[in-house]
Each structure stands twice: as structure tokens, then as C-alpha cells.
Design a protein around this motif. Sequence first.
Motif, PDB file in Angstrom:
ATOM      1  N   ALA A 423      15.574  18.735  86.831  1.00  0.00           N
ATOM      2  CA  ALA A 423      16.141  20.007  87.263  1.00  0.00           C
ATOM      3  C   ALA A 423      17.585  19.836  87.731  1.00  0.00           C
ATOM      4  N   ALA A 424      17.862  18.732  88.433  1.00  0.00           N
ATOM      5  CA  ALA A 424      19.221  18.490  88.930  1.00  0.00           C
ATOM      6  C   ALA A 424      20.183  18.269  87.778  1.00  0.00           C
ATOM      7  N   ARG A 425      19.741  17.529  86.779  1.00  0.00           N
ATOM      8  CA  ARG A 425      20.595  17.300  85.616  1.00  0.00           C
ATOM      9  C   ARG A 425      20.947  18.622  84.937  1.00  0.00           C
ATOM     10  N   ARG A 426      19.968  19.478  84.804  1.00  0.00           N
ATOM     11  CA  ARG A 426      20.217  20.770  84.182  1.00  0.00           C
ATOM     12  C   ARG A 426      21.183  21.603  85.028  1.00  0.00           C
ATOM     13  N   CYS A 427      21.101  21.495  86.349  1.00  0.00           N
ATOM     14  CA  CYS A 427      22.022  22.233  87.220  1.00  0.00           C
ATOM     15  C   CYS A 427      23.465  21.809  86.974  1.00  0.00           C
ATOM     16  N   VAL A 428      23.685  20.507  86.816  1.00  0.00           N
ATOM     17  CA  VAL A 428      25.040  20.007  86.562  1.00  0.00           C
ATOM     18  C   VAL A 428      25.520  20.463  85.188  1.00  0.00           C
ATOM     19  N   ILE A 429      24.664  20.313  84.191  1.00  0.00           N
ATOM     20  CA  ILE A 429      25.055  20.698  82.825  1.00  0.00           C
ATOM     21  C   ILE A 429      25.422  22.171  82.767  1.00  0.00           C
ATOM     22  N   ASP A 430      24.668  22.999  83.471  1.00  0.00           N
ATOM     23  CA  ASP A 430      24.913  24.435  83.417  1.00  0.00           C
ATOM     24  C   ASP A 430      26.211  24.848  84.102  1.00  0.00           C
ATOM     25  N   LEU A 431      26.799  23.951  84.893  1.00  0.00           N
ATOM     26  CA  LEU A 431      28.110  24.255  85.462  1.00  0.00           C
ATOM     27  C   LEU A 431      29.204  24.251  84.398  1.00  0.00           C
ATOM     28  N   GLY A 432      28.930  23.618  83.248  1.00  0.00           N
ATOM     29  CA  GLY A 432      29.921  23.679  82.180  1.00  0.00           C
ATOM     30  C   GLY A 432      30.097  22.421  81.365  1.00  0.00           C
ATOM     31  N   ILE A 433      29.067  21.572  81.241  1.00  0.00           N
ATOM     32  CA  ILE A 433      29.172  20.422  80.347  1.00  0.00           C
ATOM     33  C   ILE A 433      28.926  20.899  78.912  1.00  0.00           C
ATOM     34  N   VAL A 434      29.882  20.614  78.040  1.00  0.00           N
ATOM     35  CA  VAL A 434      29.783  21.035  76.638  1.00  0.00           C
ATOM     36  C   VAL A 434      29.969  19.790  75.774  1.00  0.00           C
ATOM     37  N   ARG A 435      28.941  19.443  75.018  1.00  0.00           N
ATOM     38  CA  ARG A 435      28.992  18.247  74.178  1.00  0.00           C
ATOM     39  C   ARG A 435      28.439  18.585  72.798  1.00  0.00           C
ATOM     40  N   ARG A 436      29.304  18.510  71.773  1.00  0.00           N
ATOM     41  CA  ARG A 436      28.871  18.674  70.389  1.00  0.00           C
ATOM     42  C   ARG A 436      29.346  17.467  69.592  1.00  0.00           C
ATOM     43  N   ARG A 437      28.516  16.999  68.671  1.00  0.00           N
ATOM     44  CA  ARG A 437      28.884  15.890  67.788  1.00  0.00           C
ATOM     45  C   ARG A 437      29.250  16.443  66.410  1.00  0.00           C
ATOM     46  N   LYS A 438      29.927  15.617  65.648  1.00  0.00           N
ATOM     47  CA  LYS A 438      30.292  16.051  64.292  1.00  0.00           C
ATOM     48  C   LYS A 438      29.062  16.442  63.486  1.00  0.00           C
ATOM     49  N   VAL A 439      28.000  15.655  63.626  1.00  0.00           N
ATOM     50  CA  VAL A 439      26.803  15.962  62.841  1.00  0.00           C
ATOM     51  C   VAL A 439      26.173  17.269  63.283  1.00  0.00           C
ATOM     52  N   ASP A 440      26.413  17.664  64.554  1.00  0.00           N
ATOM     53  CA  ASP A 440      25.826  18.915  65.052  1.00  0.00           C
ATOM     54  C   ASP A 440      26.500  20.132  64.444  1.00  0.00           C
ATOM     55  N   VAL A 441      27.776  20.001  64.111  1.00  0.00           N
ATOM     56  CA  VAL A 441      28.530  21.156  63.609  1.00  0.00           C
ATOM     57  C   VAL A 441      29.101  20.856  62.228  1.00  0.00           C
ATOM     58  N   ALA A 442      28.399  20.030  61.471  1.00  0.00           N
ATOM     59  CA  ALA A 442      28.900  19.601  60.161  1.00  0.00           C
ATOM     60  C   ALA A 442      29.192  20.789  59.258  1.00  0.00           C
ATOM     61  N   ALA A 443      28.429  21.860  59.406  1.00  0.00           N
ATOM     62  CA  ALA A 443      28.659  23.024  58.552  1.00  0.00           C
ATOM     63  C   ALA A 443      29.973  23.724  58.893  1.00  0.00           C
ATOM     64  N   ASP A 444      30.486  23.505  60.133  1.00  0.00           N
ATOM     65  CA  ASP A 444      31.714  24.166  60.557  1.00  0.00           C
ATOM     66  C   ASP A 444      32.969  23.476  60.042  1.00  0.00           C
ATOM     67  N   ILE A 445      32.898  22.178  59.807  1.00  0.00           N
ATOM     68  CA  ILE A 445      34.113  21.406  59.539  1.00  0.00           C
ATOM     69  C   ILE A 445      34.035  20.787  58.148  1.00  0.00           C
ATOM     70  N   PRO A 446      35.189  20.558  57.541  1.00  0.00           N
ATOM     71  CA  PRO A 446      35.178  19.952  56.204  1.00  0.00           C
ATOM     72  C   PRO A 446      34.701  18.510  56.262  1.00  0.00           C
ATOM     73  N   ALA A 447      34.209  18.014  55.124  1.00  0.00           N
ATOM     74  CA  ALA A 447      33.694  16.646  55.071  1.00  0.00           C
ATOM     75  C   ALA A 447      34.799  15.629  55.255  1.00  0.00           C
ATOM     76  N   ARG A 448      36.027  16.008  54.895  1.00  0.00           N
ATOM     77  CA  ARG A 448      37.160  15.109  55.073  1.00  0.00           C
ATOM     78  C   ARG A 448      38.383  15.932  55.419  1.00  0.00           C
ATOM     79  N   ARG A 449      39.060  15.552  56.480  1.00  0.00           N
ATOM     80  CA  ARG A 449      40.270  16.289  56.835  1.00  0.00           C
ATOM     81  C   ARG A 449      41.317  15.333  57.390  1.00  0.00           C
ATOM     82  N   ILE A 450      42.563  15.748  57.266  1.00  0.00           N
ATOM     83  CA  ILE A 450      43.688  14.977  57.777  1.00  0.00           C
ATOM     84  C   ILE A 450      44.306  15.756  58.929  1.00  0.00           C
TER      85      ILE A 450
END
Length: 720
Positions: A423-450
Motif C-alpha cells: 500500500a505504501a509503495r502505491r501511495c508513492v507511485i500515485d504521487l507521480g511516478i511515471v515509467r514507460r519502456r520502449k517495449v511498452d509503447v512500441a506502437a507509438d514510436i518508429p522501429a528505428r529513429r535518429i
Amino acid sequence: MARPGQRQTGARRPAPRDQRRVRDRGDVISVLARAVRELEAAARRGRVTPAVRTEFQAVALLVRQQHARILAEENSSPTHRAEQLKRLDGIATILAKTAVRAPALLTLLAEDAVVSDAARSLARDMLPAAEAEPLPEEAPPAEPVAAPAASERRVVPQSVVSRQLANPFLAPDFSAAPQRTSRPHRLAGWELLGPLLSSFERAGAGDSACTALPAPSSLRAPEGRQLMPHQAQLVAAAAAGRRTFLLADEPGLGKTAQALLAAEAANAYPLLVVVPNVVKTNWAREAGLWTPHRPATVIHGNGDTIDGFADIVVVNYEVLDRHVGWLGDFGFRGMVVDEAHFIKNRTSQRSQHVLELSQRIRTRTARPLLMALTGTPLINDIEDFRAIWQFLGWIDETKPLDELMEALEETGLTPADPGFYAAARRCVIDLGIVRRRKVDVAADIPARRIADLPVELDGPAGRSIRAAERDLARRMVARYETALAARASDGVVEGIDHDLVRRVARWELKDATTGEAGENVFSMMRRIGQAKAGLAADYAAQLARSAGKVVFFAKHVDVMDAAEETFARQGVRFSSIRGDQTPTSRQRNIDAFVKDPDVAVAVCSLTAAGVGLNLQVASNIVLAELSWTDAEQTQAIDRSHRIGQTEPVTAWRIIAAQTIDARIAELIDSKAGLAARALDGSDEEVSSSADVQLEALVALLTDALSASPQPPAGSPAGPT
């Protein structure tokens, strides 16, 4: 006869006609708006007469008076009050910029400046009858913000001093600072920081470390830019009222754009951005792309070149100690710390300065925007969270602060209860921890970019490179003018003769290739690579800590050597893949990078390692030096972007801003587009490296000729 409350000063000459104001011409703010436009126009014409000085001081006096009067009104609605203050702020800003433009006006706002009787009299005449009231005999001067005397190195840039002198009536308003009230907590007797940190160590594999975010908003990005869905979610959270974020997205997911647009959504201006040296130029560039209507300024050294009126102030950790004094009193409403793991050591000077600035902003501003950006919030152990949480205002040295404490209270649990840690961990995260990985949003980004990362080449090396570039341009201009003067008069071309420009560029390229020229395009690019080596290696080390293994490409051996020295100094393990290695040694180094989890960087020769390697264990590539063709660049990127790669690949090109390096990057990209259209996937090159080299020289000569008037082509270049 004097009005009640007005000092009798004896006979007074009538004000000049252009100073008189009719009392029934509307509200006082409208009168001030008209007056300040007249003052601005006079300053632009350079006509700062005694009458203009008097009117300037009168307007400044009335702005201060009206600002105080509106704040003191009790029967005014918040909406009306905010509207009136916004109008006054606009007038004050114009007045301030006018004062900076005309030093004769700026001195009127100095600490010891005395408001003249003529200015006070004119101020009374400017008031509409309905609002006329006695003015105070002497308005107390605003106290200028002074740099603390704690450190002899601290400075206050002249532009900031000018802003303070020009804007005493717009000094930071700290009246809306939050008023904290202490009340007894059920958990007041418990030691909570240790359990809070342990709650993240106890998290099971796969447990989300990302707070719930709203659906992407309809925020419109600037023309030519497009937000990816995961970026728009964070901006929507800021628009909905969230004000603290630990943004821990993996590199390549656009944290800079998210931070800038979150500040826009929260109206968190002025905004302070603290960054590593290698990315501060890129922050200014990104601000120009994502928030083009918000002026951004970068602090270099003592800040002699900064714009004190900018909305976004970018400073690097290395010079923060010199500027922490005035930055703390500037009135920032938002603060972003990039690569926030840099402050993990709370005893370090950089950490203490960042925490000091955060504390000042949080105690003086109602609901400021605070954002910590890092791809890796944890470097060594869970304790690395402490400084970041403290920066965000979630904890102090010993305990959780109000918002987090209240969330923990609402759980109804104590550290003695089995369910407390989850419960405490969730309280901290809900204050504003935002973590996304490339694999999580692969559909959003091109497979290769410069992604281009511009850097400033400071110091002697940078000055020498820019001087050499100017010398090269002057040499080609002289050659062009000599050829122009020797040519027959027929076939006259108005302006620049572009055919002749290309011939001169070919002559220069031929001399450079045969070694007959002095400083040439090849030696300059090598020097630029040497100057960029440390910055590129520093960024690669940051990426390695944030996102895992990194492939580092360079063209020249001395650039590779300099990078490896930087990695060794920072304790980053690397393997080296070069052209002079035996096959056995080369394979051993490849295996070390691919198989050993502690080997973080592969330092590769762009020519020797650009083919025949499978390095898909890394999804981030740093191109420390530019190749001469897009094909060579693509081959290097394809060492990681190949079958077996499970994540989108990002290639970070380190570009030396304001040098020929930036021009060559543009040319490579344009040739790449031509190849894509002409060949539709073929590996055959449409353009050679000589094409880019030639076009770079053509552009350099054309820019130099455009900067100075040219005689008509075919006519003598000098006096006859």
C-alpha cells in the motif's frame, strides 16, 4: 488649492499638453496601457526627453499603486482580480523592456531613485476622476534581489540586474505560498522513510511502477510537431492539476517534450531547467520546437549572455553554484531536473543546490510544477530515491511530508501490518511516478529513429574551430573574387554567381584531397570530432546507466581514444572494436560486450565495425562523428537494428552547433531522402561522399558571400 491629502508645493507650471490626461477616458489600467505604448514608441525612436522620463516614472508609480490596490480589494471576485492583475503585468512587462532599451529610463528605477514632484503630479493627473485618490508622498523602493554572500564565486548576471531594476513593481509575488498547518497524525510516532524505501525493494517482478494517467488530451502541438500518445497522457495529467512527476521513461521516449508541454499546461513560468552540460543546448532547441512562443535562455559560465526576461532558464549542474543565489529569488513557478540521478548523493554540492532551489520554490509558490527526469532513478541502491523524493517535496530529511503522509494515513495501516508495504509503495507511485519502456509503447514510436543532440563547443577548442571555419570561408571568398575579376565582362550575372561558387568549391575540395590546402574540410571535421569526444562519451555513459548497453561509433582513432579515457575515468566498462585488431581479439571484444552484463559500452570504428557485426543486445547508439554518407550511417545503426532486436532502436547523433558539422548533418539527411525515393530500398548509393563534401563547401561559401554585398558577376571585384 491642493486637494485634501496633497502637499502644497507652491506655484506649479502647467504640464505640457502631451502630458495632460483627461480624467474620464476610461479606467486607470486603460490609461496606463495607452501611456506605456507611447513610451515604448519614444524609446524605439531614441527620443528620451525630460517629458518622457517624467511620464515613465509616473506610469511606474501608478502600476505599483494599482497592483497593491487590487491585491487589497476584498469585495472583488477572484476572476476579476486575476484579470486586472494580468493586464497590469502586461503593462509592467512593456515598461520593463522599454527601460532596458533606454538606460536613461533604467536609472529611474534604481534603489536610490527619487520620484520627482513632476512625476507625482502627472500621476495624479492621469488618474480617472472615479479612481483619483491621494498618492503616497514617497513610494518605498523595491528591494533589489542580491546574490547571497555565502560564496565568493556567486554572480548575478547583468541581464538579471536589469530585469530587477526595470521590474521593481513586478518582483516575485510570494503571497500565494501554501500555508501549512500541522495536525496530529496516526503514524506520527512511526519511522516511515525506511519502510517506504523497502516497499520498492519488496515489489514483486512485473509490479507496475507507473501511476494511472488520464487519456490523451486534445492539446495541439506546434505546427510540424506531433505528440505520441504516451507523451500526451503525461501532459493531460499536468493539465488536470498534477504538479509533481518522477518521469522515468526509458531514453528515446521524449521526456524533454513532455516536460516542456507539461509546463505549458500548468502555466509554470518562469521555468527553471537544471541539466547536464552535454544536453543544455538541446533543451533550448527543443523549447524552440515545442514551445516556440516561450523565450528560452541558456546560462553559460557567469551568465553574461542570458536573457533576463526569458520564460525558460536552462542551467547546467557544473555552474549552478555560481547562480543559485539569484535563481532562488527569481520567482520560478516550475523546476525541471534532467538526469535527476545526478543528485542522488545528498551530501554533494550539486544535490544541495538543487534541493535548496526546490525548497525555495515550494515555500514561495502555490502548487509549483516539479519534475525529475531520469531513465534510471536507481543507480546503486534504493537509497538513491531519497534525494529525488526530497526534490519533489514528497519527503524531507526525516519523514514524509503532508501529501504523502495523508495518503499513508488513509491506508489505515502501519509498518507492523503485512499489507503496509504494498500500500505504501502505491501511495508513492500515485504521487507521480511515471515509467514507460520502449517495449511498452512500441506502437507509438518508429522501429528505428535518429535523434540529433546539438552541443556547444566551449573553450579554446570551440573558438579555434570557429576561427578555422571563418578562415576557410575567407579563403574561398578571395578565390571567388579573384576568379570573378579575371573573367570577361560578357555573361554578367546579378548577385552571386552560383556556377562559379560550385567551381570554387570543387577547386577547394581538390586541394583538400591532395593535401595542398591548409585548414580544410577534412581536418576541420576531425578537429570537431576531437572536441565532441568527451561530450559524446559523457552522454553515452548516461545512456548506459539509464537504458543498458550502448554502441558508440566514431571515425577517428584519437576520438575513440578520448572516449575510452572518459569511460575509464567514470568507471564505465567498455570493449573496443577497431580495424587494427586480429580476428581473435576482435571476436573476444564482441563477445565481452554481448555476453558480459557489466560491459556497458562497445566503442566501435565507424568504418571497421560498421559491417559484419550483430550488436542487437543494445537499442541505443551514439554517433560521435558524422559519416560522409547516409549509407555508412545506416550500416552502423543496423548493427543493432536487425533480426533479433526486440526494442525500437534510437541513434543519437552528437552535432556541434553553429559549425559546419550541423550543415553536414542536414546534407546527409537530404541525400538519404533522395536515395529512398530513387531506389526504394536498394543498397546502392545514389550520392557519394564527395557530394556531401562539395555541398558543404558550397553552402559555406554561399553563406559567406550572402553576408556581404557582392558586385555584379563579371564586374571588377574591387575599386577600379
